[in-house]
Design an enzyme around this catalytic site. Structure first.
Site, mmCIF file in Angstrom:
data_model
loop_
_atom_site.group_PDB
_atom_site.id
_atom_site.type_symbol
_atom_site.label_atom_id
_atom_site.label_comp_id
_atom_site.label_asym_id
_atom_site.label_seq_id
_atom_site.Cartn_x
_atom_site.Cartn_y
_atom_site.Cartn_z
ATOM 1 N N HIS A 6 0.842 -1.210 0.000
ATOM 2 C CA HIS A 6 0.000 0.000 0.000
ATOM 3 C C HIS A 6 0.876 1.259 0.000
ATOM 4 C CE1 HIS A 6 -3.141 -2.639 2.220
ATOM 5 N NE2 HIS A 6 -3.660 -2.382 1.043
ATOM 6 N N LYS B 195 -17.234 -6.623 5.680
ATOM 7 C CA LYS B 195 -15.977 -7.327 5.957
ATOM 8 C C LYS B 195 -15.730 -7.179 7.457
ATOM 9 C CE LYS B 195 -13.424 -6.810 1.657
ATOM 10 N NZ LYS B 195 -12.178 -6.373 1.028
ATOM 11 N N ARG C 29 -1.961 -6.087 -8.551
ATOM 12 C CA ARG C 29 -0.797 -6.896 -8.186
ATOM 13 C C ARG C 29 -0.591 -8.007 -9.202
ATOM 14 N NH1 ARG C 29 -3.232 -7.655 -2.358
ATOM 15 N NH2 ARG C 29 -5.033 -7.400 -3.694
ATOM 16 N N SER D 217 -3.002 -7.997 2.642
ATOM 17 C CA SER D 217 -3.295 -7.866 4.075
ATOM 18 C C SER D 217 -3.904 -9.162 4.611
ATOM 19 C CB SER D 217 -4.283 -6.723 4.318
ATOM 20 O OG SER D 217 -3.781 -5.508 3.851
#
Ligand code: ADP
Length: 160
Positions: A18, A42, A91, A129
């Site tokens: 990040h 979440k 990514r 994460s």
């Protein structure tokens, strides 16, 4: 004219990936709002206040950013703040499908908001994460993937 962008996410917690993206974004935009989602679907490890606090501490030396929590739709938050560019990270190819769907859906909700994808340094392209939380919960040393403060906070969480 000020070139403004928003970089939204869960940041639960912030990783070196990040931070890499935030640095790249500030090289392009004059101000970047790092927007921490207070999304309830979440179940985060860290509260939104903790996530904001960690991000603020870990990005102290980076000029041109502000860290804020937000509720609800990011497209509405962008509209309210008069932001026309939304930054997301790519990514792996596996990110592409979801990000592509989200970018086009968001465009329907707010035609004025353009999604811009940035790629991290390849050294961070595998970092997530979620994976780090799973590994840290099992006692793995994740210190090379997150800022020191985040590493300490994760240790505290999982020591409980
Ligand atoms: P979200 O729940 O919105 O996916 P994340 O905090 O997981 O929130 O990610 C926020 C944004 O940062 C996403 O665009 C994601 O692709 C990007 N991102 C996450 N990890 C990395 C990384 N290691 N390198 C580059 N971008 C990343």
């Amino acid at each position: 004219m000020e070139k403004l962008a928003i970089y939204p996410g869960s940041f639960d917690p912030v990783t070196n990936g990040h931070i890499d993206l935030i640095k790249r974004a500030t090289g392009i935009f004059s101000r970047v709002i790092v927007a921490v989602a207070n999304n309830t679907h979440k179940k985060p490890l860290f509260s939104v206040d903790e996530r904001v606090e960690m991000l603020q501490a870990c990005t102290k030396g980076i000029k041109g950013i502000q860290v804020e929590a937000f509720n609800g739709l990011v497209v509405e938050y962008a509209r309210k703040n008069n932001v026309k560019v939304l930054i997301r990270g790519l990514r792996m190819i596996s990110d592409f499908e979801y990000e592509f769907q989200m970018a086009l859906t968001n465009r329907r909700f707010n035609e004025e908001l353009e999604t811009v994808f940035l790629m991290p340094s390849e050294g961070y392209s595998f970092l997530s994460s979620t994976l780090l939380k799973e590994a840290a919960a099992l006692g793995a040393d994740v210190s090379s993937f997150v800022p020191d403060m985040v590493n300490e906070r994760m240790k505290q969480k999982f020591a409980k």
